[in-house]
Design an enzyme around this catalytic site. Structure first.
Site, PDB file in Angstrom:
ATOM      1  N   LYS A 263       0.840  -1.198   0.000  1.00 25.41           N
ATOM      2  CA  LYS A 263       0.000   0.000   0.000  1.00 25.41           C
ATOM      3  C   LYS A 263       0.878   1.252   0.000  1.00 25.41           C
ATOM      4  O   LYS A 263       2.017   1.212   0.464  1.00 25.41           O
ATOM      5  CB  LYS A 263      -0.864   0.028   1.267  1.00 25.41           C
ATOM      6  CG  LYS A 263      -2.004  -0.983   1.283  1.00 25.41           C
ATOM      7  CD  LYS A 263      -2.849  -0.854   2.535  1.00 25.41           C
ATOM      8  CE  LYS A 263      -3.969  -1.861   2.564  1.00 25.41           C
ATOM      9  NZ  LYS A 263      -4.964  -1.706   1.490  1.00 25.41           N
ATOM     10  N   ARG A 337     -10.324 -11.561   1.922  1.00 20.45           N
ATOM     11  CA  ARG A 337     -11.124 -12.663   1.360  1.00 20.45           C
ATOM     12  C   ARG A 337     -10.375 -13.986   1.451  1.00 20.45           C
ATOM     13  O   ARG A 337     -10.974 -15.046   1.531  1.00 20.45           O
ATOM     14  CB  ARG A 337     -11.519 -12.311  -0.092  1.00 20.45           C
ATOM     15  CG  ARG A 337     -10.360 -12.114  -1.013  1.00 20.45           C
ATOM     16  CD  ARG A 337     -10.733 -11.347  -2.277  1.00 20.45           C
ATOM     17  NE  ARG A 337     -10.819  -9.887  -2.058  1.00 20.45           N
ATOM     18  CZ  ARG A 337     -11.109  -9.021  -3.008  1.00 20.45           C
ATOM     19  NH1 ARG A 337     -11.382  -9.430  -4.242  1.00 20.45           N
ATOM     20  NH2 ARG A 337     -11.165  -7.720  -2.739  1.00 20.45           N
TER      21      ARG A 337
HETATM   22  N1  BES Z   1      -8.195  -3.779   4.396  1.00 26.15           N
HETATM   23  C1  BES Z   1      -8.319  -3.395   3.028  1.00 26.15           C
HETATM   24  C2  BES Z   1      -9.623  -2.661   2.740  1.00 26.15           C
HETATM   25  C3  BES Z   1      -9.690  -1.233   3.187  1.00 26.15           C
HETATM   26  C4  BES Z   1      -9.144  -0.246   2.394  1.00 26.15           C
HETATM   27  C5  BES Z   1     -10.354  -0.894   4.318  1.00 26.15           C
HETATM   28  C6  BES Z   1      -9.260   1.076   2.790  1.00 26.15           C
HETATM   29  C7  BES Z   1     -10.464   0.424   4.713  1.00 26.15           C
HETATM   30  C8  BES Z   1      -9.910   1.407   3.927  1.00 26.15           C
HETATM   31  C9  BES Z   1      -8.282  -4.638   2.124  1.00 26.15           C
HETATM   32  O1  BES Z   1      -7.516  -5.682   2.566  1.00 26.15           O
HETATM   33  C10 BES Z   1      -7.730  -4.197   0.826  1.00 26.15           C
HETATM   34  O2  BES Z   1      -6.594  -3.832   0.795  1.00 26.15           O
HETATM   35  N2  BES Z   1      -8.532  -4.243  -0.228  1.00 26.15           N
HETATM   36  C11 BES Z   1      -8.127  -3.831  -1.511  1.00 26.15           C
HETATM   37  C12 BES Z   1      -8.650  -4.825  -2.512  1.00 26.15           C
HETATM   38  C13 BES Z   1      -8.110  -4.626  -3.900  1.00 26.15           C
HETATM   39  C14 BES Z   1      -6.641  -4.975  -3.926  1.00 26.15           C
HETATM   40  C15 BES Z   1      -8.879  -5.491  -4.841  1.00 26.15           C
HETATM   41  C16 BES Z   1      -8.695  -2.452  -1.765  1.00 26.15           C
HETATM   42  O3  BES Z   1      -9.841  -2.183  -1.377  1.00 26.15           O
HETATM   43  O4  BES Z   1      -7.972  -1.608  -2.292  1.00 26.15           O
HETATM   44 MN    MN Z   2      -5.476  -5.474   1.930  1.00 22.76          MN
END
Ligand code: BES
Ligand code: MN
Ligand code: ZN
Length: 481
Positions: A263, A337
């Site tokens: 990230k 997931r």
């Molecule tokens: N924990 C995150 C989701 C999240 C993002 C929660 C921002 C709160 C704020 C999750 O594990 C994630 O990183 N999801 C990705 C999925 C994508 C790679 C398909 C996302 O939402 O960017």
């Molecule tokens: Mn994630």
């Protein structure tokens, strides 16, 4: 903090010694002959207390009351939302370091939803995180007395609200903790401590047991971290063994760096909240132990860190889930997931009446629904309706999202049974479609709480949602069968 409900009208309220008194004044307020009522009547008439929901008038040691501070707060028709707003702003006015005893009075017969909203708002407005401060300036409030003339009528609602507050505060506490103070092992320990409560038991599985179960998807996420994964199995047994349970599954990623699909740095600290689903499961069990409904509930928490070491899972790796389905991990940041799917397969053994998973799953859900409503995904109308209704009752709202099979198209791949991501479009829905593949054996619902479990910005912190929604849903199961 201690909550108490007292049968008391304004005369009694005026006599009670306290640091602060908040009087909730409804549209339909009728002034009696007692001094406090007369004062309220005059404040309304003069317009000093504006007849708009949320408007307040603050007084210091007025002769009409034994309280140090008095706030009159207008609550319109006295519905939950208006009471919540009024209480939040009124508590803000009296929240000082000397606030130990608070008295809150309904200046008319209290509505059940309003009592619950008031209790929740008092707790919300006075909560303080202290765990990792060297000089904790915690909550000074020790006692909150709610006064209503019809106290016996609203006692059950009051008790439920207080139990929900206990659960919400446990959930906030764990979600707020930095990841180095809330490792998977510490989270497992917190679950074990809940087993001291009546009717609650807990077992925590470690890496060896999880490997034996064949949870290859969950293990793939955990392998990039030096912290050992933990799989928590909580039970609340309030009914006969023969009664099939509701299973709650909470995402327990104690820190989500994204893994190799790392990230961006700004706000990455917020990913300590990525175990908010797990924290809400802990909170629900806390509340259940207090309310003692005649139901059975199982809580499952797959917990690990999503980090990056030399063994970390790589984009393109294919893993085998406990269900036997193979998964191509195209993006290591779609880890939620991957841990949930194995927990869902594990849930089959309980022959559940329903399985509800709770997860900070997608940024896309934050874009779709913001921080007001959680995303609700459920193929069956009955379960979806029950959860929506529970959310409304608890003022912990959600919104139903679609699950058309066409949304699953993007998850197709030539290298495994399914990929863990599709394109950017409809991201919260494709995530739910992925999970749905592991839920054929039971009625299932998924709550995406990425937008609702915490607040960013100045008031950064966990909200304790959706403990209220879940407790409400479970309590309805107790009475409906
Ligand atoms: N924990 C995150 C989701 C999240 C993002 C929660 C921002 C709160 C704020 C999750 O594990 C994630 O990183 N999801 C990705 C999925 C994508 C790679 C398909 C996302 O939402 O960017
Ligand atoms: Mn994630
Ligand atoms: Zn995550």
């Amino acid at each position: 903090m201690n909550f108490e409900l007292k049968p008391m009208g304004l005369v009694g309220v005026a006599n009670e010694k306290c640091d602060a008194l908040i009087v909730l004044v409804p549209q339909a307020f009728k002034a009696g002959k007692d001094d406090l009522s007369v004062l309220i009547g005059q404040a309304l008439k003069s317009g000093d207390l504006e007849a708009k929901p949320g408007k307040t008038l603050a007084l210091y040691r007025p002769l009409q009351s034994n309280a140090v501070r008095v706030v009159l707060a207008f609550v319109g028709d006295g519905a939950a939302l208006q009471v919540r707003k009024a209480v939040l702003s009124a508590v803000g006015l009296v929240k000082t370091s000397s606030l130990k005893k608070l008295l809150m009075s309904f200046a008319a017969p209290a509505r059940e939803d309003a009592v619950r909203a008031a209790v929740a708002a008092i707790a919300d407005a006075t909560y303080a995180y202290t765990q990792t401060k060297s000089k904790p300036e915690g909550r000074t409030l020790q006692k909150a007395v709610v006064a209503a003339t019809n106290a016996s009528e609203v006692q059950a609602s009051f008790d439920r609200a207080v139990a929900i507050v206990m659960g919400v505060e446990l959930a906030k506490e764990w979600a707020n903790r930095p990841a180095n103070h809330a490792t998977p092992t510490m989270l497992g320990q917190a679950a074990k401590e809940l087993a001291q409560l009546p009717r609650v038991s807990c077992e925590v599985l470690g890496p060896k047991e999880v490997a034996k179960l064949g949870m290859g998807s969950f293990m793939a996420v955990a392998q990039g971290s030096d912290q050992p994964l933990q799989f928590v199995v909580l039970r609340y047994d309030g009914a006969l063994k023969s009664k099939s349970p509701t299973v709650l599954v909470g995402k327990g990623i104690t820190f989500d760096s994204g893994g190799i699909s790392i990230k961006p740095a700004p706000e990455m600290d917020e990913m300590k909240f990525d175990m908010s689903g797990a924290a809400s499961v802990l909170g629900v069990f806390r509340a259940l132990a207090q309310l003692k409904p005649a139901i059975n509930v199982v809580g499952l928490i797959p917990s690990c860190e999503n980090l990056i070491n030399g063994r970390a899972v790589k984009p393109g790796d294919v893993v085998t889930s406990m269900s036997g389905q193979t998964i191509e991990i195209l993006n290591t940041d779609a880890e939620g997931r991957l841990v949930l799917c194995d927990a869902l397969t594990y849930a089959e053994r309980f022959k559940p009446t329903a399985v509800v998973d709770i997860a900070t799953l997608t940024g896309a859900c934050v874009i779709a629904l913001g921080g007001v409503r959680s995303g609700l995904f459920a193929p069956q109308d009955a379960l979806a309706d029950a959860l929506m209704k529970a959310g409304d009752a608890a003022q912990d709202l959600c919104w139903r999202m679609p699950l058309d099979d066409d949304y699953a198209e993007g998850l197709k791949t030539s290298f495994a049974d399914v990929a863990n991501v599709a394109g950017r479009a409809g991201g919260s829905i494709t995530a739910a479609k992925f999970l749905q593949r592991f839920t054929e054996k039971f009625p299932w619902a998924h709550l995406d709480i990425a937008g609702t479990a915490w607040k960013s910005g100045a008031a950064k912190g966990a909200t304790g949602r959706p403990v209220g929604l879940l407790v409400e849903y479970l309590m309805a199961q107790a009475t409906s069968k």
